[in-house]
Structures are given as C-alpha cells and as structure tokens.
Design a protein around this motif. Structure first.
Motif, PDB file in Angstrom:
ATOM      1  N   LEU A  11       0.955  -0.908   0.068  1.00  0.00           N
ATOM      2  CA  LEU A  11      -0.036  -0.044   0.108  1.00  0.00           C
ATOM      3  C   LEU A  11       0.729   1.273   0.136  1.00  0.00           C
ATOM      4  O   LEU A  11       0.575   2.162  -0.826  1.00  0.00           O
ATOM      5  CB  LEU A  11      -0.974   0.217   1.196  1.00  0.00           C
ATOM      6  N   GLU A  12       1.840   1.501   0.764  1.00  0.00           N
ATOM      7  CA  GLU A  12       2.851   2.592   1.135  1.00  0.00           C
ATOM      8  C   GLU A  12       3.626   2.659  -0.319  1.00  0.00           C
ATOM      9  O   GLU A  12       3.552   3.807  -0.605  1.00  0.00           O
ATOM     10  CB  GLU A  12       3.354   2.556   2.156  1.00  0.00           C
ATOM     11  N   LEU A  15       1.220   4.123  -2.977  1.00  0.00           N
ATOM     12  CA  LEU A  15       0.990   5.566  -2.769  1.00  0.00           C
ATOM     13  C   LEU A  15       2.137   6.475  -3.118  1.00  0.00           C
ATOM     14  O   LEU A  15       1.954   7.563  -3.375  1.00  0.00           O
ATOM     15  CB  LEU A  15       0.226   5.713  -1.386  1.00  0.00           C
ATOM     16  N   GLN A  16       3.246   6.199  -2.756  1.00  0.00           N
ATOM     17  CA  GLN A  16       4.424   7.005  -2.831  1.00  0.00           C
ATOM     18  C   GLN A  16       4.667   6.985  -4.345  1.00  0.00           C
ATOM     19  O   GLN A  16       5.030   7.930  -4.902  1.00  0.00           O
ATOM     20  CB  GLN A  16       5.553   6.317  -2.215  1.00  0.00           C
ATOM     21  N   GLY A  35      -8.949   0.179  -0.457  1.00  0.00           N
ATOM     22  CA  GLY A  35      -7.881   0.365   0.369  1.00  0.00           C
ATOM     23  C   GLY A  35      -6.945   1.477  -0.342  1.00  0.00           C
ATOM     24  O   GLY A  35      -6.668   2.670   0.454  1.00  0.00           O
ATOM     25  N   HIS A  36      -6.825   1.477  -1.606  1.00  0.00           N
ATOM     26  CA  HIS A  36      -5.974   2.372  -2.263  1.00  0.00           C
ATOM     27  C   HIS A  36      -6.881   3.603  -2.553  1.00  0.00           C
ATOM     28  O   HIS A  36      -6.134   4.847  -2.281  1.00  0.00           O
ATOM     29  CB  HIS A  36      -5.416   2.002  -3.766  1.00  0.00           C
ATOM     30  N   TYR A  38      -9.233   4.760  -0.423  1.00  0.00           N
ATOM     31  CA  TYR A  38      -9.342   5.665   0.721  1.00  0.00           C
ATOM     32  C   TYR A  38      -7.908   6.691   0.916  1.00  0.00           C
ATOM     33  O   TYR A  38      -7.984   7.678   1.152  1.00  0.00           O
ATOM     34  CB  TYR A  38      -9.455   4.610   1.909  1.00  0.00           C
ATOM     35  N   GLU A  39      -6.815   5.746   0.708  1.00  0.00           N
ATOM     36  CA  GLU A  39      -5.546   6.658   1.012  1.00  0.00           C
ATOM     37  C   GLU A  39      -5.367   7.740  -0.151  1.00  0.00           C
ATOM     38  O   GLU A  39      -4.831   8.830   0.333  1.00  0.00           O
ATOM     39  CB  GLU A  39      -4.474   5.813   0.785  1.00  0.00           C
ATOM     40  N   LYS A  42      -7.707  10.507   1.048  1.00  0.00           N
ATOM     41  CA  LYS A  42      -7.007  11.169   2.415  1.00  0.00           C
ATOM     42  C   LYS A  42      -5.897  11.926   2.152  1.00  0.00           C
ATOM     43  O   LYS A  42      -5.827  12.946   2.609  1.00  0.00           O
ATOM     44  CB  LYS A  42      -6.669   9.934   3.183  1.00  0.00           C
ATOM     45  N   ARG A  43      -5.006  11.350   1.286  1.00  0.00           N
ATOM     46  CA  ARG A  43      -3.708  12.381   0.967  1.00  0.00           C
ATOM     47  C   ARG A  43      -3.851  13.511   0.146  1.00  0.00           C
ATOM     48  O   ARG A  43      -2.888  14.236  -0.167  1.00  0.00           O
ATOM     49  CB  ARG A  43      -2.500  11.335   0.478  1.00  0.00           C
TER      50      ARG A  43
END
Length: 313
Positions: A11-12, A15-16, A35-36, A38-39, A42-43
C-alpha cells in the motif's frame, strides 16, 4: 457489503509511487475494498478527486461505504477498468494526475464460498465471475469448452505443465456428470498430476488461476489499456500497476517499454519518419516486490510486482 475485506499489497509503496497531491484527479481502475482509494482521497485532501471502477457489486457497495467521509469527491462506476476512456468521459474528466491498477483478487472474493474462486472451498459452486451478471462462468468453461481449449487455457494462463492430462480427465469426468463444484474440479486436477509434483503447494492453484483469467478476460486488451490510460495522464502524472501473474507483468513491462521509446522506425532508415516520441520515464527499472515482513503477514503479496512510470510530455 460490510463483510467485504481486502488487505492491499504494498500500500505505502503504491501511494508513494502515485505521488498524490492536493487537488489532483486520480483513477483507481480496480477499487476492490477501496484500500488504495481511501488513501488517495485522504492524501489529496481537501480538494482531490477520484474516479474508480469495479465489476463486483459487493466491492462497489463496500467502497461506497468506506469512502462516504469523502462524499462529493469520488465517483465509482460499475465497469471494466479497460473502459476507462468511456468512464472518464462520463465523469467529465479529460486528464489525470495519476492512475492505479491492482490486479489482485480480493481476500473476500477468495474466501467467500459462494463466489467459487477458491480450490480451498470444496462445496463452492464453480463460478469465478467478478461481474455476476455476465453469463460466462467457470462452470461453463469446464463443462462446455473443448478439451483442446481447456488445455490451452491451463498452459497459457496457468503455465501448467500437466495441462493436457488435466483437460483430458475433465472431459472424461464431465461425460459422466456435469462438474459443478470447486471440490470436484480440484480433485480431478490433483489426480491428473503425478504425486511427486504435488509437493510445491496445492495442485489446483495454477489451474484455478487460469480458469479465473479466462472467465473474466483479465488479459484481453490489457496492453492497449496501459497505453491508452497512460496517454490520459497529465505531464508529471504517474501510473502505478500491481500485478500478481507473470503474464500480466510481462504485458505491463512491454507497454512501458513501448511508451519509453523515442522512435520505432526500422534502424535501416536514416531519418525518423514514425513521429514516435518518448512519453514516459520508467521509475521502477526493476519491479518492486513486497518486503519479507509483508510477505509473512500477507502471503498473497509473495508473487506481487509493482511497476511505476511518469508521463513526461
């Protein structure tokens, strides 16, 4: 559906790689349990937007529920991610700051007996449809495809060395009675493989994967999709793709290589006449794989490969 759950792989890292920023517009072609997504929302707060697709009604319901705190900033369409162009047009989006595709089957789909994805669920019906409104199911493939076609699918999509033997036994068994459960198919596969080759994990794993790919057309049009979706990115936009099968990864790698080329003319031609220009910078010269810690926690991450590219024109 509240029971829908999925642990996103890397996941991280995803997103990075996506390099999410406030105000950006992003596409999640395989929303799953969100999952992806949502982030991303959020970001990219407070103004980032998300367009997402999925074929699974349960996944869409779960994603809408999970993302409700971002109401007004996202739209989810029931559609194949390969229809991204139509979906983006419907959403009124011309270009994207980022796109992500995660080809992993969700934990809920695998663990839910009624969906028929898993050889671990013997009483489950042979189904494997992401979109349960479509007519083609695993039961149709197993009972109505020719022996030659079944063998081809197992070889091509499952890289199963005993494909011919498995296909022959499937045809023999279905002649006596239609094959309708995961357990019966799994037993036929296991009995088709010599005992000494059954030591490296469940015997049916490769065949079930191959049948799922056929049922859902997972590789059809994938290359063109990667090319087209990348072309919808803004300059500096990122595309992040997570694969779980060597054929998927090979197609993504080939598409990235094409997009990275500056000219595709025959080398014997002294001057470029094709007009092709380099469109991306490949961020991951080698695919990123899950850490040992993640593989221990989530065994489904073991075969995952992550590739990232950035649009440069």
């Amino acid at each position: 559906m509240s029971g829908f759950a999925h642990i996103p792989v890397m996941l991280e890292e995803c997103l990075q790689g996506l390099n999410v920023k406030d105000g950006g517009i992003y596409f999640d072609g395989t929303v799953g349990g969100a999952g992806h997504s949502y982030e991303i929302l959020k970001r990219s707060s407070p103004d980032g937007k998300l367009i997402a697709t999925d074929l699974d009604d349960d996944a869409i319901a779960a994603a809408n529920e999970r993302l409700k705190e971002f109401f007004g900033r996202f739209q989810i369409f029931k559609s194949d991610y390969k229809n991204f162009s139509e979906v983006l047009d419907r959403a009124g989006v011309e270009s994207l700051d980022g796109a992500i595709l995660d080809f992993g089957v969700s934990s809920w789909q695998l663990d839910s007996g009624e969906r028929g994805f898993s050889y671990m669920k013997p009483e489950a019906p042979l189904d494997m449809r992401m979109d349960r409104s479509q007519s083609l199911s695993a039961e149709t493939v197993i009972n109505e495809y020719s022996q030659k076609e079944i063998a081809r699918i197992l070889k091509e999509y499952g890289e199963e060395k005993f494909a011919n033997n498995i296909a022959a036994n499937i045809v023999k068994e279905r002649a006596a009675e239609r094959i309708t459960t995961c357990g019966r198919l799994s037993k036929i596969i296991e009995e088709s493989i010599p005992a000494k080759f059954r030591q490296n994990g469940p015997a049916a794993r490769k065949s079930f994967q191959a049948i799922r790919i056929e049922v859902n057309g997972e590789l059809n049009g994938l290359y063109d999709c990667v090319i087209g979706l990348t072309e919808r990115l803004k300059k500096g936009g990122r595309i992040v793709i997570l694969t779980f099968h060597s054929l998927e990864d090979r197609i993504v790698k080939q598409a990235f290589r094409y997009l990275e080329q500056d000219c595709i003319c025959d080398k014997s031609i002294p001057v470029c006449v094709c007009g092709k220009r380099k469109e991306i910078e490949i961020i991951t010269k080698k695919p990123i794989t899950a850490s040992v810690k993640e593989m221990t926690i989530n065994t489904r991450s073991k075969c995952a490969k992550l590739r990232i590219a950035e649009k440069i024109i």
